[in-house]
Write a protein that holds these residues in place. Structure first.
Motif, PDB file in Angstrom:
ATOM      1  N   PHE A   1       2.133  -9.068   3.547  1.00  0.00           N
ATOM      2  CA  PHE A   1       2.277  -7.887   2.713  1.00  0.00           C
ATOM      3  C   PHE A   1       3.220  -6.896   3.378  1.00  0.00           C
ATOM      4  CE2 PHE A   1      -1.455  -8.936   0.162  1.00  0.00           C
ATOM      5  CZ  PHE A   1      -2.165  -9.743   1.032  1.00  0.00           C
TER       6      PHE A   1
ATOM      7  N   GLY B   1      -6.712 -10.061   0.635  1.00  0.00           N
ATOM      8  CA  GLY B   1      -5.927  -9.142   1.457  1.00  0.00           C
ATOM      9  C   GLY B   1      -5.058  -8.232   0.636  1.00  0.00           C
ATOM     10  N   GLU B   2      -4.983  -8.395  -0.676  1.00  0.00           N
ATOM     11  CA  GLU B   2      -4.222  -7.478  -1.519  1.00  0.00           C
ATOM     12  C   GLU B   2      -5.108  -6.263  -1.776  1.00  0.00           C
ATOM     13  OE1 GLU B   2      -2.743  -9.050  -5.157  1.00  0.00           O
ATOM     14  OE2 GLU B   2      -1.777  -7.172  -5.736  1.00  0.00           O
ATOM     15  N   LEU B   3      -4.932  -5.269  -0.940  1.00  0.00           N
ATOM     16  CA  LEU B   3      -5.780  -4.094  -0.981  1.00  0.00           C
ATOM     17  C   LEU B   3      -5.092  -2.942  -1.690  1.00  0.00           C
ATOM     18  CD1 LEU B   3      -7.261  -5.806   1.122  1.00  0.00           C
ATOM     19  CD2 LEU B   3      -7.508  -3.752   2.516  1.00  0.00           C
ATOM     20  N   PHE B   4      -5.905  -2.160  -2.368  1.00  0.00           N
ATOM     21  CA  PHE B   4      -5.438  -0.930  -2.995  1.00  0.00           C
ATOM     22  C   PHE B   4      -6.070   0.215  -2.214  1.00  0.00           C
ATOM     23  CE2 PHE B   4      -3.350  -2.612  -6.759  1.00  0.00           C
ATOM     24  CZ  PHE B   4      -3.822  -3.921  -6.759  1.00  0.00           C
ATOM     25  N   PHE B   5      -5.212   1.086  -1.703  1.00  0.00           N
ATOM     26  CA  PHE B   5      -5.671   2.137  -0.810  1.00  0.00           C
ATOM     27  C   PHE B   5      -5.777   3.471  -1.526  1.00  0.00           C
ATOM     28  CE2 PHE B   5      -5.692   0.405   3.480  1.00  0.00           C
ATOM     29  CZ  PHE B   5      -5.018  -0.797   3.307  1.00  0.00           C
ATOM     30  N   GLY B   6      -6.736   4.247  -1.085  1.00  0.00           N
ATOM     31  CA  GLY B   6      -6.782   5.644  -1.470  1.00  0.00           C
ATOM     32  C   GLY B   6      -5.789   6.450  -0.658  1.00  0.00           C
ATOM     33  N   GLU B   7      -5.723   7.737  -0.947  1.00  0.00           N
ATOM     34  CA  GLU B   7      -4.745   8.585  -0.269  1.00  0.00           C
ATOM     35  C   GLU B   7      -5.236   9.087   1.076  1.00  0.00           C
ATOM     36  OE1 GLU B   7      -1.793   9.886  -3.762  1.00  0.00           O
ATOM     37  OE2 GLU B   7      -2.733  11.487  -2.606  1.00  0.00           O
TER      38      GLU B   7
ATOM     39  N   ALA C   1      -3.032 -11.127   6.312  1.00  0.00           N
ATOM     40  CA  ALA C   1      -4.439 -11.409   6.064  1.00  0.00           C
ATOM     41  C   ALA C   1      -4.602 -12.921   6.012  1.00  0.00           C
ATOM     42  CB  ALA C   1      -4.913 -10.781   4.764  1.00  0.00           C
TER      43      ALA C   1
ATOM     44  N   GLN D   1       0.813  10.728   2.393  1.00  0.00           N
ATOM     45  CA  GLN D   1       0.318   9.901   1.282  1.00  0.00           C
ATOM     46  C   GLN D   1      -0.456   8.696   1.793  1.00  0.00           C
ATOM     47  OE1 GLN D   1       0.888  10.834  -2.070  1.00  0.00           O
ATOM     48  NE2 GLN D   1       1.541  12.666  -0.987  1.00  0.00           N
ATOM     49  N   GLY D   2      -1.044   7.982   0.861  1.00  0.00           N
ATOM     50  CA  GLY D   2      -1.734   6.747   1.199  1.00  0.00           C
ATOM     51  C   GLY D   2      -0.757   5.592   1.315  1.00  0.00           C
ATOM     52  N   LEU D   3      -1.290   4.402   1.331  1.00  0.00           N
ATOM     53  CA  LEU D   3      -0.493   3.188   1.499  1.00  0.00           C
ATOM     54  C   LEU D   3      -0.291   2.533   0.135  1.00  0.00           C
ATOM     55  CD1 LEU D   3      -2.543   2.095   4.567  1.00  0.00           C
ATOM     56  CD2 LEU D   3      -0.083   2.437   4.644  1.00  0.00           C
TER      57      LEU D   3
ATOM     58  N   TYR E   1     -13.265  -1.645   1.880  1.00  0.00           N
ATOM     59  CA  TYR E   1     -12.831  -1.557   3.264  1.00  0.00           C
ATOM     60  C   TYR E   1     -12.663  -0.099   3.680  1.00  0.00           C
ATOM     61  CZ  TYR E   1     -11.190  -6.242   1.949  1.00  0.00           C
ATOM     62  OH  TYR E   1     -11.101  -7.522   1.468  1.00  0.00           O
TER      63      TYR E   1
ATOM     64  N   LEU F   1      -7.002  -7.110   6.385  1.00  0.00           N
ATOM     65  CA  LEU F   1      -5.603  -6.868   6.701  1.00  0.00           C
ATOM     66  C   LEU F   1      -5.452  -6.445   8.146  1.00  0.00           C
ATOM     67  CD1 LEU F   1      -4.053  -4.808   3.766  1.00  0.00           C
ATOM     68  CD2 LEU F   1      -3.401  -7.080   4.511  1.00  0.00           C
TER      69      LEU F   1
ATOM     70  N   PHE G   1      -8.784   5.729   5.612  1.00  0.00           N
ATOM     71  CA  PHE G   1      -8.391   5.175   4.319  1.00  0.00           C
ATOM     72  C   PHE G   1      -9.477   4.235   3.811  1.00  0.00           C
ATOM     73  CE2 PHE G   1      -4.182   6.735   3.954  1.00  0.00           C
ATOM     74  CZ  PHE G   1      -3.613   6.742   5.216  1.00  0.00           C
TER      75      PHE G   1
ATOM     76  N   TYR H   1     -10.372   1.790   6.752  1.00  0.00           N
ATOM     77  CA  TYR H   1      -9.392   1.721   7.819  1.00  0.00           C
ATOM     78  C   TYR H   1      -9.191   3.129   8.357  1.00  0.00           C
ATOM     79  CZ  TYR H   1      -7.896  -2.985   6.492  1.00  0.00           C
ATOM     80  OH  TYR H   1      -7.846  -4.341   6.247  1.00  0.00           O
TER      81      TYR H   1
ATOM     82  N   ASN I   1     -10.140 -12.315   5.348  1.00  0.00           N
ATOM     83  CA  ASN I   1      -9.251 -11.629   4.411  1.00  0.00           C
ATOM     84  C   ASN I   1      -9.014 -10.171   4.751  1.00  0.00           C
ATOM     85  OD1 ASN I   1      -8.575 -13.800   2.662  1.00  0.00           O
ATOM     86  ND2 ASN I   1     -10.641 -13.688   1.853  1.00  0.00           N
TER      87      ASN I   1
ATOM     88  N   TYR J   1       3.568  -2.671   2.992  1.00  0.00           N
ATOM     89  CA  TYR J   1       3.091  -1.424   2.417  1.00  0.00           C
ATOM     90  C   TYR J   1       4.037  -0.298   2.827  1.00  0.00           C
ATOM     91  CZ  TYR J   1      -1.481  -3.316   1.082  1.00  0.00           C
ATOM     92  OH  TYR J   1      -2.503  -4.028   0.494  1.00  0.00           O
TER      93      TYR J   1
END
Lengths: 114, 113
Positions: free
Chosen positions: A34, B100-106, A94, A42-44, B33, A102, B91, B35, A100, A36
């Motif tokens: 991946f 592993g395709e994660l969507f993150f908050g701010e 991952a 900001q976030g990722l 998750y 990251l 996060f 982080y 899984n 990012y």
């Protein structure tokens, strides 16, 4: 254990020039890969991902990345950068074997000169 | 577009105090998750959560940390007795597939004084 190395801490590029960010990973099998992007404060945001198949993957914002198994690399490229591309870029890996989760590289900060 | 939301965006606390960071993952996601990113450093894995239990945790995630999904929508990270070195951006992320395709908050910035 899986690991990710981004050799370049900072890169400065002129607006309109091409950009390439390097990423090398360490893992026995083929991991999920991946990129990012994190803008200041900001976030990722996920730019693109590689799971399998075609080794050249297209992402958002005009970015692409190429998986090269022989070099354990997943470099990110953009043909022509815009001032809004100034941000920090993280490569991540991952794998099923690692649950899984990251694992991130240290990041590359991109500065764009006018 | 669905997104992960985190509160508070910034919290300042005194050393030794308890802190709870809250996250609302994307509604149909199953993997959650936390982080953290200490200023100027890489993003580090803390813990993953699936099927109402911790699936993996890092060595950072010691007894001072805990996670909970109290009501089916929120996902919280608690630090029982904060230390100076807990100052970081935390996060939350969620994933539908566990690939592993994660969507993150701010992020929630925690400052421990």
């Amino acid at each position: 254990a899986q690991s990710v190395t981004q050799p370049d801490i900072h890169i400065t590029v002129s607006e309109g020039a091409s950009l390439e960010l390097r990423c090398n990973y360490s893992y026995g099998a083929t991991p999920y890969l991946f990129w990012y992007v994190q803008s200041p404060g900001q976030g990722l945001q996920l730019l693109l991902k590689y799971f399998s198949g075609d080794t050249l993957v297209q992402g958002i914002k005009g970015f692409e990345a190429e998986f090269k198994r022989s070099q354990s690399s997943f470099n990110l490229r953009k043909p022509s950068v815009h001032w809004s591309d100034a941000a920090e870029y993280f490569c991540a890996v991952a794998s099923k074997a690692a649950g899984n989760k990251l694992t991130f590289g240290g990041g590359t900060r991109v500065l764009v000169k006018p | 577009e669905p997104e992960v939301t985190q509160t508070p965006s910034h919290q300042v606390t005194q050393m030794g105090q308890e802190v709870i960071l809250r996250c609302v993952p994307i509604s149909n996601h199953l993997y959650f998750y936390w982080y953290r990113q200490i200023l100027g450093q890489k993003v580090e894995f803390l813990v993953s959560f699936y099927n109402n239990e911790i699936s993996e945790k890092s060595e950072i995630f010691d007894d001072q940390f805990s996670v909970e999904r109290p009501d089916g929508s929120n996902f919280t990270l608690k630090i029982r007795s904060t230390k100076l070195e807990d100052s970081a951006m935390y996060f939350c992320a969620s994933s539908a597939l566990g690939t592993g395709e994660l969507f993150f908050g701010e992020g929630s910035r925690l400052t421990v004084l």
